[in-house]
Scaffold this motif. Structure first.
Motif, PDB file in Angstrom:
ATOM      1  N   THR A 149       1.539  -1.301  -0.394  1.00 21.77           N
ATOM      2  CA  THR A 149       0.032   0.013   0.031  1.00 21.77           C
ATOM      3  C   THR A 149       1.429   1.103  -0.178  1.00 21.77           C
ATOM      4  OG1 THR A 149      -1.555  -1.621   1.022  1.00 21.77           O
ATOM      5  CG2 THR A 149      -1.550   1.081   1.263  1.00 21.77           C
ATOM      6  N   GLU A 150       1.776   1.135   0.777  1.00 23.86           N
ATOM      7  CA  GLU A 150       2.930   2.572   0.711  1.00 23.86           C
ATOM      8  C   GLU A 150       3.261   2.504  -0.847  1.00 23.86           C
ATOM      9  OE1 GLU A 150       6.747   3.670   3.559  1.00 23.86           O
ATOM     10  OE2 GLU A 150       5.764   2.133   4.225  1.00 23.86           O
ATOM     11  N   LYS A 151       3.624   1.076  -1.317  1.00 21.93           N
ATOM     12  CA  LYS A 151       4.725   1.235  -2.349  1.00 21.93           C
ATOM     13  C   LYS A 151       3.555   1.764  -3.796  1.00 21.93           C
ATOM     14  CE  LYS A 151       6.531  -1.420  -6.288  1.00 21.93           C
ATOM     15  NZ  LYS A 151       7.009  -2.857  -6.548  1.00 21.93           N
ATOM     16  N   VAL A 152       1.765   1.713  -3.724  1.00 20.23           N
ATOM     17  CA  VAL A 152       1.214   1.546  -4.695  1.00 20.23           C
ATOM     18  C   VAL A 152       0.904   2.875  -4.618  1.00 20.23           C
ATOM     19  CG1 VAL A 152      -0.799   0.587  -5.821  1.00 20.23           C
ATOM     20  CG2 VAL A 152       1.151  -0.322  -4.835  1.00 20.23           C
ATOM     21  N   PHE A 153       0.024   3.988  -3.543  1.00 23.74           N
ATOM     22  CA  PHE A 153      -0.672   4.566  -2.957  1.00 23.74           C
ATOM     23  C   PHE A 153       0.370   5.548  -2.235  1.00 23.74           C
ATOM     24  CE2 PHE A 153      -4.000   1.609  -2.561  1.00 23.74           C
ATOM     25  CZ  PHE A 153      -4.849   1.914  -4.081  1.00 23.74           C
ATOM     26  N   GLN A 154       1.854   5.291  -1.743  1.00 20.36           N
ATOM     27  CA  GLN A 154       2.473   6.605  -1.605  1.00 20.36           C
ATOM     28  C   GLN A 154       2.104   6.585   0.116  1.00 20.36           C
ATOM     29  OE1 GLN A 154       4.265   8.690  -3.947  1.00 20.36           O
ATOM     30  NE2 GLN A 154       5.049   7.548  -5.366  1.00 20.36           N
ATOM     31  N   VAL A 155       1.672   5.716   0.797  1.00 14.97           N
ATOM     32  CA  VAL A 155       0.679   6.337   2.110  1.00 14.97           C
ATOM     33  C   VAL A 155       0.743   4.828   3.055  1.00 14.97           C
ATOM     34  CG1 VAL A 155      -1.220   5.277   2.001  1.00 14.97           C
ATOM     35  CG2 VAL A 155      -0.997   6.467   3.567  1.00 14.97           C
ATOM     36  N   LYS A 156       1.588   5.485   3.975  1.00 10.63           N
ATOM     37  CA  LYS A 156       2.246   4.163   5.590  1.00 10.63           C
ATOM     38  C   LYS A 156       1.317   4.469   5.643  1.00 10.63           C
ATOM     39  CE  LYS A 156       5.908   3.080   9.103  1.00 10.63           C
ATOM     40  NZ  LYS A 156       7.049   3.800   9.105  1.00 10.63           N
ATOM     41  N   LEU A 157       0.490   3.033   6.258  1.00 14.28           N
ATOM     42  CA  LEU A 157      -0.499   2.083   7.180  1.00 14.28           C
ATOM     43  C   LEU A 157       0.344   1.965   8.953  1.00 14.28           C
ATOM     44  CD1 LEU A 157      -2.600   0.363   4.468  1.00 14.28           C
ATOM     45  CD2 LEU A 157      -2.459   3.185   5.117  1.00 14.28           C
ATOM     46  N   ASN A 158      -0.124   2.160   9.556  1.00 12.67           N
ATOM     47  CA  ASN A 158       0.159   1.899  11.115  1.00 12.67           C
ATOM     48  C   ASN A 158      -1.155   1.916  11.311  1.00 12.67           C
ATOM     49  OD1 ASN A 158       3.170   3.442  10.859  1.00 12.67           O
ATOM     50  ND2 ASN A 158       1.651   5.279  11.076  1.00 12.67           N
TER      51      ASN A 158
END
Length: 284
Positions: free
Chosen positions: A219-228
């Motif tokens: 998700t971080e790679k595709v949408f460039q958002v880090k999910l905590n």
């Protein structure tokens, strides 16, 4: 009618008026490109509350972008007025909100049948998480049996629940959510396995709860958002869940109920791995 649908969806409206601007030129006041449009299809007991919270907090609430959440109580009330099913109301609310140009994020317990995904996937990124169907069934049963709220609370003992309509439907969630089986419930659910798998391939990301770390990385790679990812809506009686897992005759019955969903789950992960993703649709 538009106001009623917005109320049902608990929609928030961005501060700036974006309705009249073409999507290809939408910018935040700072000039930064807006994040992609994402709809999170939340299959119950598949880490949905955690994922929903992470997306909203990271991307959409801080940027004051339009969001919607398909509310359960409100959909039941609307269904009683219209003399239709709650899911029919939810599907209508979902299609309506995906059509609103100022919406950027949404989620809900709502079917994403093939025609809806096909028509909206050119603009929206559909996202979902799958879970081993037997584990999902056990978690759903224990959660609905011991939770404090009255919504969908189960009062049946296991030997009755496992043979009830609710118990059987709980093992057909992927068939219901991702195919047209709900439109022909008297047909054989096995006939809709291929359709559900093809429909999932239209999603931008399909993850699995057994590999949440890999899902967060992708998700971080595709949408460039880090999910905590926090842990929300955990099973309230883990001891009972473990007892069910360790009772062979019960597990055998649950496996039979979940056999079609299990085929979808195993085939999809077997072909695409624990996290499936493809090129997403950005608002440039």
């Amino acid at each position: 009618m538009k106001k009623l649908l917005r109320k049902l969806a608990n929609q928030t409206t961005p501060d700036t008026n974006l309705e009249d601007q073409p999507l290809t030129t939408l910018r935040q006041p700072s000039g930064l490109t807006l994040p992609p449009k994402i709809y999170f299809c939340h299959v119950p007991k598949c880490a949905g509350s955690s994922l929903d919270s992470a997306f909203r907090n990271q991307l959409y609430t801080p940027n004051k972008l339009g969001q919607f959440d398909i509310k359960l109580e409100e959909s039941r009330y609307a269904a009683s007025i219209l003399d239709t099913s709650m899911m029919s109301v939810r599907e209508t609310v979902l299609a309506y909100n995906l059509s609103i140009k100022t919406n950027f994020f949404g989620s809900g317990h709502c079917f994403c049948r093939p025609n809806l995904v096909k028509n909206f996937s050119p603009e929206w990124n559909f996202f979902t998480a799958l879970r081993d169907p037997v584990e999902r069934w056990i978690s759903l049963y224990t959660y609905n049996t011991f939770k404090l709220s009255k919504w969908a609370k189960n009062t049946l003992p296991l030997n009755e629940y496992i043979q009830s309509h609710k118990g059987i439907s709980a093992g057909l969630s992927f068939i219901h959510y991702f195919s047209d089986f709900s439109q022909a419930p008297r047909s054989n659910p096995a006939d809709y396995i291929e359709q559900a798998i093809r429909n999932l391939q239209r999603f931008s990301i399909v993850g699995s709860t057994e590999h949440l770390d890999q899902l967060a990385q992708q998700t971080e790679k595709v949408f460039q958002v880090k999910l905590n990812l926090p842990r929300l809506n955990e099973t309230p009686n883990s001891e009972l869940a473990q007892q069910l897992r360790s009772t062979p005759e019960i597990i055998k019955k649950i496996e039979h109920i979940c056999r079609h969903d299990t085929e979808i789950y195993k085939r999809f992960l077997g072909e695409f791995g624990p996290v499936y993703s493809k090129e997403f649709h950005a608002i440039n």
